[in-house]
Design a protein around this motif. Structure first.
Motif, PDB file in Angstrom:
ATOM      1  N   TRP A 105       0.754  -1.213  -0.158  1.00  0.00           N
ATOM      2  CA  TRP A 105       0.132  -0.013   0.096  1.00  0.00           C
ATOM      3  C   TRP A 105       0.911   1.102  -0.069  1.00  0.00           C
ATOM      4  O   TRP A 105       0.397   2.213  -0.737  1.00  0.00           O
ATOM      5  N   LEU A 106       1.962   1.263   0.781  1.00  0.00           N
ATOM      6  CA  LEU A 106       2.715   2.466   1.064  1.00  0.00           C
ATOM      7  C   LEU A 106       3.548   2.618  -0.417  1.00  0.00           C
ATOM      8  O   LEU A 106       3.702   3.682  -0.821  1.00  0.00           O
ATOM      9  N   ASN A 107       4.021   1.626  -0.941  1.00  0.00           N
ATOM     10  CA  ASN A 107       4.674   1.647  -2.537  1.00  0.00           C
ATOM     11  C   ASN A 107       3.602   2.213  -3.472  1.00  0.00           C
ATOM     12  O   ASN A 107       3.962   3.371  -4.139  1.00  0.00           O
ATOM     13  N   THR A 108       2.387   1.844  -3.370  1.00  0.00           N
ATOM     14  CA  THR A 108       1.425   2.324  -4.323  1.00  0.00           C
ATOM     15  C   THR A 108       1.058   3.795  -4.044  1.00  0.00           C
ATOM     16  O   THR A 108       0.856   4.437  -5.216  1.00  0.00           O
ATOM     17  N   TYR A 109       0.968   4.027  -2.824  1.00  0.00           N
ATOM     18  CA  TYR A 109       1.121   5.363  -2.627  1.00  0.00           C
ATOM     19  C   TYR A 109       2.022   6.284  -2.864  1.00  0.00           C
ATOM     20  O   TYR A 109       1.887   7.544  -3.579  1.00  0.00           O
ATOM     21  N   LYS A 110       3.222   6.088  -2.860  1.00  0.00           N
ATOM     22  CA  LYS A 110       4.258   6.642  -3.426  1.00  0.00           C
ATOM     23  C   LYS A 110       4.189   6.968  -4.762  1.00  0.00           C
ATOM     24  O   LYS A 110       4.418   8.007  -5.139  1.00  0.00           O
ATOM     25  N   HIS A 111       3.932   5.781  -5.407  1.00  0.00           N
ATOM     26  CA  HIS A 111       3.812   5.909  -6.899  1.00  0.00           C
ATOM     27  C   HIS A 111       2.681   6.903  -7.422  1.00  0.00           C
ATOM     28  O   HIS A 111       2.776   7.607  -8.277  1.00  0.00           O
ATOM     29  N   LEU A 112       1.607   6.855  -6.656  1.00  0.00           N
ATOM     30  CA  LEU A 112       0.453   7.607  -6.948  1.00  0.00           C
ATOM     31  C   LEU A 112       0.747   9.115  -6.720  1.00  0.00           C
ATOM     32  O   LEU A 112       0.492   9.930  -7.858  1.00  0.00           O
TER      33      LEU A 112
END
Length: 166
Positions: A105-112
């Motif tokens: 989730w954190l990695n997805t948030y960073k990419h978003l």
């Protein structure tokens, strides 16, 4: 459901002329009642035209609120909900997660946030935006990671549907 525009006298000290506040009296189908004050006041020294303008404005508020309530009753999302920031909503969903899942989730948030630094409203998320984000991810991470990150986006969109945003 019924919505009525009403006025209520406000007690004012030292004057003999009454002052009124305008509010919406909302009756729901489950026999509940709610009052929403509009912040509009009919002052004793207002001209007749000013009073008419304030009442017209209150009627416009009433019509808008009636449409919002009808949309809610039918399960349609309101404009205010659709204009909410998707990335901020994603962050609240991310903070609910724990354990190993939290890292994805954190990695997805960073990419978003890198893909859309100023945020994006729910109303702007469509197939084209999702495909653009997918292409962005494919250029940076493995296909497996892309699939994992996209699953988090899908999960967030499903939660938004359950919360009545979409």
């Amino acid at each position: 459901m019924k919505v009525h525009l009403r006025k209520r006298q406000i007690k004012s000290k030292g004057t003999t002329k009454p002052r009124y506040t305008l509010y919406l009296d909302i009756y729901y189908s489950n026999r509940k009642r709610k009052r929403e004050f509009l912040g509009l006041y009919l002052e004793p020294n207002d001209s007749k035209q000013t009073r008419i303008d304030k009442i017209r404005l209150a009627e416009n508020y009433k019509a808008k609120r009636l449409l919002e309530l009808a949309n809610e009753e039918l399960g349609l999302p309101s404009k205010e909900k659709m204009e909410r920031d998707f990335i901020a909503y994603f962050k609240t969903e991310m903070l609910k997660r724990e354990g190993n899942s939290r890292t994805a989730w954190l990695n997805t948030y960073k990419h978003l946030t890198k893909y859309q630094p100023r945020g994006i409203a729910f109303s702007n998320i469509d197939r084209q935006w999702l495909e653009g984000f997918k292409d962005y991810l494919m250029g940076l991470v493995s296909p497996q990671s892309t699939s994992t990150y996209f699953a988090k986006i899908r999960c967030t969109l499903s939660e938004a549907v359950r919360d009545g945003i979409l």
